[in-house]
Design an enzyme around this catalytic site. Structure first.
Site, PDB file in Angstrom:
ATOM      1  N   LYS A 178       0.884  -1.170   0.000  1.00 23.97           N
ATOM      2  CA  LYS A 178       0.000   0.000   0.000  1.00 23.97           C
ATOM      3  C   LYS A 178       0.917   1.214   0.000  1.00 23.97           C
ATOM      4  CE  LYS A 178      -1.883   3.095   1.789  1.00 23.97           C
ATOM      5  NZ  LYS A 178      -1.713   4.485   1.313  1.00 23.97           N
ATOM      6  N   GLU A 187       8.408   2.025  11.223  1.00 27.41           N
ATOM      7  CA  GLU A 187       9.498   2.956  10.890  1.00 27.41           C
ATOM      8  C   GLU A 187       8.879   4.337  10.817  1.00 27.41           C
ATOM      9  OE1 GLU A 187      12.634   2.520  10.504  1.00 27.41           O
ATOM     10  OE2 GLU A 187      13.056   0.548   9.662  1.00 27.41           O
ATOM     11  N   CYS A 243      13.331  10.958   6.399  1.00 25.42           N
ATOM     12  CA  CYS A 243      13.102  10.668   7.819  1.00 25.42           C
ATOM     13  C   CYS A 243      14.374  10.967   8.613  1.00 25.42           C
ATOM     14  CB  CYS A 243      12.674   9.225   8.010  1.00 25.42           C
ATOM     15  SG  CYS A 243      13.780   8.055   7.223  1.00 25.42           S
TER      16      CYS A 243
END
Ligand code: NAD
Length: 523
Positions: free
Chosen positions: A195, A274, A308
């Site tokens: 997804k 994560e 990130c």
């Protein structure tokens, strides 16, 4: 140059002169993939380069998702019986396909995500590298032999495939994070449903499409081994809740992880999370200042602050802070900001208006909390009035205030200062996130302390390099609200398998562990 690199198609093969939507059609045709069965009016996809619409896609709803999961269960039942090195062969073939089409995939990634072309090529290279890593792993899924306390007993641990992997991914690494999890899960014997972010579904359809092609040509690969679910959070929530999805690997914001993690845990599925980071670099007075400056600038502004691992907090020693910040502001002022397809560009656009608005709100709050903002303004790029380009912001803060402790997914670097090293580490650890951290120093005691148990509390702790740009071999992930998951690298393949502890008694007696006696007078 690796001999295989000669297979890479030539650069600039796709003209964008006719607009990005046409370029996407050309790229899919070159990949020999079709978007026709995916067309629909559920999800409009835009390019952050100029805000133009790239495509409109059909989305997957509840019933489609149930069918997908059922098909993935069937695929798993067949795939788990294929010997792991043969499973690796599929990943090897896929890696070759990605290598062959590296340039086309890189251009697609830049068009849809907006990261500069060199970074897009780096991300595609990461997919190629992780394929090679997973192929090697397919012959190394080893268990343990443990000394048994009982005579003539063998005590072992071994690993079996676990089931269906549901992988939810973020927009900022629209291919690599999927490849980290999926290629490793495939060699571990799992089937997979992806997804992707609703902001980057085309990149997903291209990367997964090539894997589906490789699987279709591979005699041992069952149908539906790898599938893609297109949709928003609701689509991800179905995977999180579904009892037949054994592992849910979710990469994205802390807010998303708080929801997905609880849903998966409630049904005792296996979550691998994560999530967001708020990464800091400490610059000590003994640091090589040129090195620290270069490391800081790339980490803070690369991918327009949308990694990130982006550097969000600079903790500079008070003796060098003034000079260092002056040089930083000058350097950031000289960065080329513009089209990510232009080789001279350092910083491409933000993903969308919402990201720009969040950045401006954060800068306003920083000012209210006593900060001095340098840069951060919108940059007009000719022909792209609907795109959001910004000058990265350097923000001098009086203290680690509320806004500094938040992750704003944009290029904002807050500057703090410290006087002694313990204070620097306390500031570095004084946020809820725990992804990446770095220290620039020439003092070996500081370097060792930083990486010791008393030092950084992050999953990544670097010395004399920035916070971003991790290699694939090491386990990647972070602690605290970053979620604790490790999608790939090192021994994180164990997340995709189930462990069996097995004892064989090859004696004629039945001794019990811990000396327990249970004597029965029977023949
Ligand atoms: P996001 O959380 O908005 O979306 C990520 C994905 O989760 C998307 O596919 C989205 O559709 C889905 N999603 C969102 N809410 C959901 C829910 N309640 N249930 C199920 N699915 C849901 O994140 P984003 O804006 O795409 O990406 C930026 C964030 O991702 C940042 O916080 C960044 O730090 C983080 N990130 C972390 C890592 C890491 O390895 N730690 C890597 C990349 C990005």
């Amino acid at each position: 140059m690796n001999a295989l690199d000669t297979m890479i198609s030539p650069a600039t093969a796709y003209s964008v002169a006719g607009g990005f939507a046409d370029a996407v059609v050309d790229i899919f045709a070159h990949l020999d993939l079709s978007l026709s069965t995916r067309k629909g009016d559920g999800l409009a996809v835009f390019s952050p380069i100029d805000g133009s619409q790239l495509a409109s896609l059909r989305t997957d709803e509840g019933g489609d998702m149930d069918t997908m999961v059922a098909n993935a269960r069937t695929a798993f039942a067949a795939w788990r019986d294929v010997p792991a090195p043969h499973r690796g062969e599929l990943v090897r073939r896929y890696g070759l396909l990605v290598r062959e089409h590296k340039e086309a995939l890189s251009q697609l990634l830049t068009i849809e995500n907006g990261k500069i072309l060199t970074e897009a090529r780096g991300e595609v290279q990461e997919v190629i590298d992780i394929c090679e890593y997973a192929v090697g792993l397919s012959r190394q899924l080893f268990g343990l032999t443990i000394a048994s306390e009982r005579a003539e007993h063998r005590l072992t641990e071994y690993w079996h495939p676990l089931g269906v992997l549901g992988l939810i991914s973020a927009f900022n690494f629209p291919a690599a994070v999927w490849a980290w999890g999926t290629t490793v899960a495939l060699v571990c014997g799992d089937s997979a449903i992806w997804k992707p972010s609703e902001k980057t579904p085309l990149t997903a359809l291209a990367f997964a499409g090539l894997l589906q092609k490789a699987a279709a040509d591979y005699e041992f690969a069952p149908d539906h081994l790898v599938q893609v679910a297109i949709g928003d959070a609701a689509c991800g929530a179905i995977l999180a809740d579904h009892p037949d999805v054994a592992i849910v690997s979710a990469t994205g914001s802390v807010r998303m992880g708080q929801d997905v993690g609880v849903r998966v845990q409630r049904r005792f599925g296996r979550p691998v999370l994560e999530l967001g980071g708020n990464n800091a670099a400490i610059v000590a007075p003994s640091a090589d200042m040129g090195l620290a400056l270069r490391g800081t600038i790339f980490a803070a502004t690369g991918t327009c602050g949308q990694r990130c691992t982006t550097l969000r907090r600079l903790i500079a020693h008070e003796d060098i802070r003034g000079d260092f910040v002056k040089r930083l502001i000058t350097a950031v002022g000289s960065l080329n900001i513009g089209s990510p397809l232009d080789d001279a560009t350092h910083v491409g656009p933000l993903i969308d208006k919402a990201a720009f608005d969040a950045m401006q709100r954060a800068l306003e709050q920083a000012r209210r909390e006593g900060g001095t903002v340098h840069g951060g303004e919108r940059i007009e790029v000719a022909g792209s009035p609907d795109a959001y380009y910004v000058r990265p912001a350097i923000v001098e803060m009086p203290a680690q205030t509320d806004i500094v402790r938040e992750e704003t997914f944009a290029p904002i670097l807050y500057v703090l200062s410290y006087s002694d090293f313990a204070e620097a580490i306390a500031l570095q650890n004084g946020v809820s996130q725990g992804l990446s951290s770095s220290l620039f120093t020439s003092d070996v005691r500081e370097a060792e302390k930083f990486q010791s148990a008393q030092g950084s509390d992050c999953g990544i702790a670097n010395v004399n390099i920035g916070t971003s740009g991790a290699e694939i071999g090491g386990a990647f992930g972070g602690e605290k609200v970053t979620g604790g998951g490790r999608v790939s690298g090192s021994d994180s393949w164990k997340n995709y398998m189930r462990r069996v502890t097995a004892t064989v008694n090859y004696s004629a007696s039945l001794p019990l562990a811990q000396g327990v006696k249970f004597d029965l007078d029977i023949d």
